[in-house]
Each structure stands twice: as C-alpha cells, then as structure tokens.
Design a protein around this motif. Structure first.
Motif, PDB file in Angstrom:
ATOM      1  N   LEU A  83       5.852   4.773   3.477  1.00 31.70           N
ATOM      2  CA  LEU A  83       6.622   3.448   3.333  1.00 31.70           C
ATOM      3  C   LEU A  83       6.057   2.243   4.226  1.00 31.70           C
ATOM      4  O   LEU A  83       5.622   2.449   5.409  1.00 31.70           O
ATOM      5  CB  LEU A  83       7.979   3.581   3.591  1.00 31.70           C
ATOM      6  N   PHE A 110       7.141  -0.851  -5.572  1.00 37.04           N
ATOM      7  CA  PHE A 110       7.524  -1.453  -4.329  1.00 37.04           C
ATOM      8  C   PHE A 110       6.879  -2.650  -4.106  1.00 37.04           C
ATOM      9  O   PHE A 110       7.507  -3.523  -3.383  1.00 37.04           O
ATOM     10  CB  PHE A 110       7.358  -0.430  -3.354  1.00 37.04           C
ATOM     11  N   ASP A 123       8.946  -2.164   2.288  1.00 34.55           N
ATOM     12  CA  ASP A 123       9.516  -1.035   1.554  1.00 34.55           C
ATOM     13  C   ASP A 123      10.638  -0.358   2.602  1.00 34.55           C
ATOM     14  O   ASP A 123      11.804  -0.201   1.911  1.00 34.55           O
ATOM     15  CB  ASP A 123       8.562   0.217   1.469  1.00 34.55           C
ATOM     16  N   CYS A 180       8.293  10.485  -1.153  1.00 35.34           N
ATOM     17  CA  CYS A 180       6.922   9.673  -1.501  1.00 35.34           C
ATOM     18  C   CYS A 180       5.587  10.176  -1.112  1.00 35.34           C
ATOM     19  O   CYS A 180       4.549  10.239  -1.744  1.00 35.34           O
ATOM     20  CB  CYS A 180       7.156   8.163  -0.820  1.00 35.34           C
ATOM     21  N   ASP A 186      10.592   8.489   2.689  1.00 32.10           N
ATOM     22  CA  ASP A 186       9.174   8.527   3.203  1.00 32.10           C
ATOM     23  C   ASP A 186       8.326   9.855   2.659  1.00 32.10           C
ATOM     24  O   ASP A 186       7.389   9.958   2.177  1.00 32.10           O
ATOM     25  CB  ASP A 186       9.063   7.952   4.555  1.00 32.10           C
ATOM     26  N   ARG A 207       3.789   2.469  -5.679  1.00 36.74           N
ATOM     27  CA  ARG A 207       3.399   1.517  -5.033  1.00 36.74           C
ATOM     28  C   ARG A 207       3.357   0.067  -5.852  1.00 36.74           C
ATOM     29  O   ARG A 207       3.644  -1.104  -5.441  1.00 36.74           O
ATOM     30  CB  ARG A 207       1.780   1.747  -4.637  1.00 36.74           C
TER      31      ARG A 207
END
Length: 201
Positions: free
Chosen positions: A62, A119, A66, A104, A101, A116
């Motif tokens: 992140l 975001f 984000d 992801c 986080d 990505r």
C-alpha cells in the motif's frame, strides 16, 4: 452497509482474496487501464515526474494514497468502527490496514497489477471525482460519501465498477474481521478454540 462478519472469522491471510481472484472479481479490465493511461499524460505534459511512489512506511504494497483511501473506507464499510472510541478506532484501523497490506502483498503479480490499476484510479483526483463524486482528498471524505460511492459502483451497469466495489469491500471486510479484537464488537464469540488452533498450527 455492514458486511456479514461470520464469513471472514479467523482469516489471517490472503485466502479469501485469492478465492475472489479465481472467481474473476479482480478483473477490473481495460476500462481502468485506459483511464489511467489518460491520467498519466497530465503530469507528463506538465513536465512532472510520473515515477511510482514507494509503499507507505511499514507497508509492503500500500502506498500513502492507498492508506488514506482505506482509512476513509474502513468506517464506511465497518459501521461499528465509526462508533468506536477514538483510541480504539485508531488501533483497529491500523491493525486492519496491516492486514489489508499483507493480503495485497501475498497476491500474485497479475492480481497485484489489477489492484494497482484500481488504486491508481482512485488516487487520481480528476478520475476519482468523475467516477466516485469525491473531489476532496480521501482524508477529508466522510463515511457517507464513501458509502454513496460504493453503492453507486455496485449499482453501475459497468462490470469494471461492480468488480472494483466488490474488491474494496472484501479487502476491508477481510482486513478488519480477521482481527480477534474486532469480534466482540460484532457479537461474534470467536472461533472454536480447538478448530482455530488446528487450522493455525
């Protein structure tokens, strides 16, 4: 917009989001890619650097934008979090952000690339304003504004927006309801101790 917490209890890794990937929810598609390509022209034409920013300190995936977005989404999706005392809310938010986080960061390269795109779109003020109605920075967005944006995407005829809303809600839900500290607030007594230990041995 309180999600059902029982589906996410005891989830401390990326399994739930990997399942979503297999079902196609992370295929946000060419629409987001094209929008981001157009947005990338703006700093280039202005002579500004378009280098990708580093992750937020202490995070693996992140970026600062984000983190700001998820801080705005957390109390909009997890309604009891919005009502928590400030100190407890801050602790739960930070722990949930770490879970988001980690989820992801544990995904494959393809899924990370799709995240990505999503975001990045939401970090761009012109695109965020056009697609969500939120013009100000995420740090100034209210839970009501975030809820309205998610509802708008869920009701959209565009599959990419539907998928984006599902992914955001699932990331927040998994990140928050995986926290044992969050179970009591939602009325969940916690998993069976023997089963939990067997699964996490």
């Amino acid at each position: 917009m309180r999600p059902n917490p029982h589906h996410h209890r005891g989830v401390a890794d990326a399994d739930a989001l990997h399942a979503l990937t297999r079902r196609g929810f992370l295929k946000v598609g060419l629409g987001f890619s094209a929008a981001l390509a157009c947005a990338a022209l703006v700093p280039s034409l202005a002579g500004c650097s378009s280098a990708d920013p580093a992750p937020q300190a202490g995070m693996a995936f992140l970026r600062p934008d984000d983190v700001a977005m998820f801080r705005a989404l957390l109390p909009a999706i997890v309604t009891e979090l919005a009502e928590a005392p400030p100190t407890r809310r801050q602790t739960l938010e930070q722990d949930a952000l770490r879970n988001i986080d980690a989820t992801c960061a544990a995904m494959g390269a393809g899924a990370q690339a799709e995240l990505r795109k999503l975001f990045g779109l939401l970090a761009s003020m012109p695109l965020r304003w056009a697609l969500t109605g939120i013009r100000q920075d995420w740090s100034a967005a209210t839970p009501a504004q975030a809820q309205a944006f998610l509802a708008r995407w869920r009701a959209s005829r565009l599959a990419t927006l539907n998928a984006g809303a599902v992914v955001l809600v699932k990331l927040v839900s998994v990140g928050y309801y995986a926290l044992p500290a969050a179970w009591a607030g939602s009325g969940y007594p916690g998993p069976n101790a023997a089963v939990y230990q067997a699964l996490h041995a």
